[in-house]
Design a protein around this motif. Structure first.
Motif, mmCIF file in Angstrom:
data_model
loop_
_atom_site.group_PDB
_atom_site.id
_atom_site.type_symbol
_atom_site.label_atom_id
_atom_site.label_comp_id
_atom_site.label_asym_id
_atom_site.label_seq_id
_atom_site.Cartn_x
_atom_site.Cartn_y
_atom_site.Cartn_z
ATOM 1 N N THR A 46 -36.116 61.130 39.394
ATOM 2 C CA THR A 46 -37.161 60.394 38.715
ATOM 3 C C THR A 46 -38.616 60.162 39.235
ATOM 4 O O THR A 46 -39.558 60.392 38.717
ATOM 5 C CB THR A 46 -36.569 58.741 38.353
ATOM 6 N N GLN A 103 -40.390 63.332 39.190
ATOM 7 C CA GLN A 103 -40.594 63.502 37.723
ATOM 8 C C GLN A 103 -42.097 62.901 37.363
ATOM 9 O O GLN A 103 -42.832 63.278 36.698
ATOM 10 C CB GLN A 103 -39.588 63.196 36.732
ATOM 11 N N LEU A 114 -41.719 67.460 35.375
ATOM 12 C CA LEU A 114 -40.614 67.494 35.074
ATOM 13 C C LEU A 114 -40.105 69.129 35.906
ATOM 14 O O LEU A 114 -39.036 68.926 36.142
ATOM 15 C CB LEU A 114 -40.336 67.934 33.481
ATOM 16 N N ALA A 130 -39.449 68.004 39.224
ATOM 17 C CA ALA A 130 -38.022 67.375 39.438
ATOM 18 C C ALA A 130 -36.963 68.292 39.251
ATOM 19 O O ALA A 130 -35.974 67.962 40.086
ATOM 20 C CB ALA A 130 -38.227 66.283 38.257
ATOM 21 N N TYR A 131 -36.773 69.223 38.258
ATOM 22 C CA TYR A 131 -35.670 69.948 38.340
ATOM 23 C C TYR A 131 -35.373 70.775 39.595
ATOM 24 O O TYR A 131 -34.135 71.050 39.913
ATOM 25 C CB TYR A 131 -35.582 70.792 36.893
#
Length: 340
Positions: A265, A268, A273, A276-277
């Motif tokens: 989180t 992100q 995003l 973050a992934y």
């Protein structure tokens, strides 16, 4: 190793007298602390990597692709190529009229054309490459930690195949419904803020209302993150059994999922995003090993007999999911009848 359950001391006659269940706050606090501790058992990951060449090799593949290649490409784009494009067109922004418009438009076109053609395909490729590596890694970790082969739902006959397919469809659609539930919960406080008949001041007691959405969203996603990790320990469990177990021990899995979801989180929020992934794929194996090695959440026999503080987290998602599947079955029957 299983945590010893609380048991009563033997009576003078040798009979076991049941203990009074611990108070609810004590039980919830104990489960929460154990969830935090079990999620941070990174020593188990080190043991798996030392004892299995296969696990080490697959983990190295995940690290090279995500930490080296994927994050490297995004870093080149975000901190190298994008600033270069902005610098090239910086002089045009000080122009006037059509020249300034052409300069700004060219910068936007180049920026947003390169991004989907370069970064997005790499992001999608991660969902194709990482799962097979992760599955091999988790199988080896399961064998090393629990000293047994991972159980699987055995297909006893072809008559059971539709049931297993239906279970997989139910699981997939449930995840989608629960994510939608979390997103709706995130937007509700903002919607309340929009329709309040007065202006919310920063000093007002109501100032927390719009800010509760992201917090509520993160809290619910913590249980989903924990479910992702423990799925590799419960492959033979039906989805309803997994959800019931998490609902019965919600404080434990909330703490476990909080440790899993917090880095994702924060990344992100501050980086986006795609970053973050990439971080998720890097850290996910560590938390899966912690989940496989985790003992049963602390709860005494007396507490089980007296009833655990169950929190029905997934009731709404399961209800909506059931309706959606019934509608899907009805549509399939309708179209099959029209085709025949």
């Amino acid at each position: 190793m299983q945590r010893p359950s609380l048991s009563s001391s033997p009576s003078p006659t040798g009979a076991q007298e049941p203990l009074t269940p611990p108070s609810l706050p004590v039980l919830l606090l104990k489960q929460f602390v154990c969830g935090l501790r079990d999620a941070l058992r990174f020593d188990k990951m080190i043991t798996v990597l030392k004892r299995s060449d296969t696990a080490f090799s697959r983990f190295w593949d995940i690290m090279v692709f995500n930490a080296g290649f994927q994050i490297g490409v995004m870093a080149v784009f975000q901190f190298g190529l994008l600033p270069l494009i902005q610098q090239l067109f910086a002089s045009g922004t000080h122009s006037v009229g059509a020249l300034r418009w052409i300069s700004t438009a060219s910068e936007l076109v180049l920026s947003y054309a390169i991004y989907p053609l370069w970064v997005v395909p790499l992001f999608a490729l991660g969902f194709v490459i990482n799962p097979p590596w992760l599955q091999v890694f988790c199988t080896r970790a399961f064998i090393l930690i629990l000293k047994q082969q991972p159980p699987a739902a055995a297909l006893k006959s072809m008559a059971e195949l539709p049931k297993q397919i239906a279970a997989e469809v139910f699981t997939t659609t449930f995840y989608v419904m629960f994510l939608l539930q979390a997103l709706i919960q995130q937007s509700i406080p903002s919607a309340i803020d929009d329709y309040l008949p007065f202006e919310i001041s920063e000093d007002s007691i109501f100032a927390f209302v719009p800010r509760m959405g992201p917090v509520l969203n993160f809290v619910f996603l913590c249980w989903l993150y924990a479910l992702y990790c423990f799925e590799y320990k419960w492959p033979h469990w039906h989805i309803n059994r997994r959800l019931k177990y998490i609902e019965d021990n919600w404080a434990y899995f909330w703490a476990f999922g909080m440790v899993v979801g917090l880095p994702f989180t924060m990344c992100q929020v501050y980086f986006g995003l795609f970053w973050a992934y990439a971080l998720w794929w890097i850290l996910f194996p560590w938390f899966i090993v912690a989940a496989i090695a985790a003992p049963e959440p602390p709860c005494s026999v007396a507490c089980r007999e007296g009833g655990r503080p169950t929190l029905r987290l997934f009731r709404l998602a399961k209800f909506v999911n059931k309706i959606a599947l019934n509608v899907l079955v009805w549509l399939l029957r309708l179209f099959s009848g029209v085709a025949s």
